[in-house]
Design an enzyme around this catalytic site. Structure first.
Site, PDB file in Angstrom:
ATOM      1  N   CYS A  50       0.842  -1.200   0.000  1.00 53.33           N
ATOM      2  CA  CYS A  50       0.000   0.000   0.000  1.00 53.33           C
ATOM      3  C   CYS A  50       0.877   1.250   0.000  1.00 53.33           C
ATOM      4  O   CYS A  50       1.683   1.450   0.933  1.00 53.33           O
ATOM      5  CB  CYS A  50      -0.905  -0.022   1.225  1.00 53.33           C
ATOM      6  SG  CYS A  50      -1.895   1.464   1.451  1.00 53.33           S
ATOM      7  N   CYS A  53       0.352   3.435   3.123  1.00 50.96           N
ATOM      8  CA  CYS A  53       0.978   2.831   4.300  1.00 50.96           C
ATOM      9  C   CYS A  53       2.480   3.076   4.301  1.00 50.96           C
ATOM     10  O   CYS A  53       3.085   3.324   5.361  1.00 50.96           O
ATOM     11  CB  CYS A  53       0.685   1.334   4.327  1.00 50.96           C
ATOM     12  SG  CYS A  53      -1.075   0.908   4.403  1.00 50.96           S
TER      13      CYS A  53
END
Length: 278
Positions: A56, A59
């Site tokens: 991600c 993230c």
């Protein structure tokens, strides 16, 4: 003399750099790793938990801020942790993670979802100023320790296991896709049949069926107590019928006796009427 010392100094400097390298570049992270085995540690104390995935981009951008915030964990008396949802699918289902990254705050078993800015300063203010009190906690029905969320965790773990088996059938065993689906379909049918048999067995043990036995015809000599009122009613009806029949018979006899008397009277009256007419 100076030429002999130069290699020694070079080796000493090299050893010093090698010894300091793990502490400067490989510093131990203050972020704790949460898995399916130790997640119950979240129920005690104060925690900030990040749910992320390595692939991600959001993230990845959050990781430096999260690591810097974890350095303040000891001063703020808060535990900073993270969960890799790709490695822990059970926790992903237990907390119903639908977006990445997702951050939760936990205080003595009460979970609240953090939806504020994602910087180190904002995280520190959220804990130090106790801004989490303005957020409504997650309902106990949807808490990670509830029966519903435990079932969701088991379902997510089962789905990950099925995916792993599917990849094993295709990549390692070389089965076609339809062959893997056939295997899972047969396994589903067999498991359903076994589950149905187990449920029938348990139901039969808990609630056994009662078989009806043919009842013997009650004799006239030995009648149960419950049939005595019926017997009395039948006897009374028979007695009433006998009384009615006797009355009817008496009335018939009375009419039969009156009939010859009337005829005799008519005969006796007949000649007298004849004499009167003459």
């Amino acid at each position: 003399m100076t030429a002999s010392r130069s290699p020694v100094v070079f080796v000493a400097v090299l050893l010093l750099l090698v010894c300091r390298a793990p502490w400067t570049h490989g510093r131990r992270s203050d972020v704790r790793i949460i898995t399916d085995e130790n997640w119950k540690e979240l129920l005690e104390g104060e925690w900030m938990i990040e749910f992320y995935a390595p692939w991600c981009p959001a993230c990845q951008n959050l990781q430096p801020e999260w690591e810097s915030f974890a350095e303040w964990g000891e001063d703020l008396e808060v535990n900073v942790a993270k969960v890799d949802v790709t490695e822990q699918p059970g926790l992903s289902g237990r907390f119903i993670i639908t977006a990445l990254p997702t951050i939760y705050h936990c205080k003595d078993g009460e979970f609240r979802r953090y939806q504020g800015p994602r910087t180190k300063k904002d995280f520190i203010n959220f804990i130090s100023e106790k801004e989490w009190k303005n957020i409504e906690p997650v309902s106990s029905w949807f808490g990670p320790g509830s029966v519903l969320m435990s079932s969701m965790s088991a379902l997510f773990q089962l789905s990950m296991w099925i995916r792993t088996c599917h990849n094993y059938f295709i990549e390692d065993l070389g089965l076609p896709v339809w062959g893997s689906y056939t295997v899972f379909a047969l396994a589903t049918l067999l498991s359903g049949l076994l589950l149905g048999l187990c449920m029938i067995f348990v139901a039969d043990c808990l609630f056994p069926s009662k078989r009806r036995r043919p009842q013997p015809y009650p004799s006239k000599k030995l009648l149960p107590e419950s049939s005595q009122p019926l017997k009395k009613l039948e006897e009374e009806q028979e007695a009433d019928e006998e009384d009615v029949s006797e009355e009817e018979a008496g009335s018939k006899e009375g009419t039969n006796k009156d009939f010859p008397r009337n005829t005799i009277r008519q005969r006796s009256v007949g000649p007298s009427l004849a004499t009167d007419q003459s």
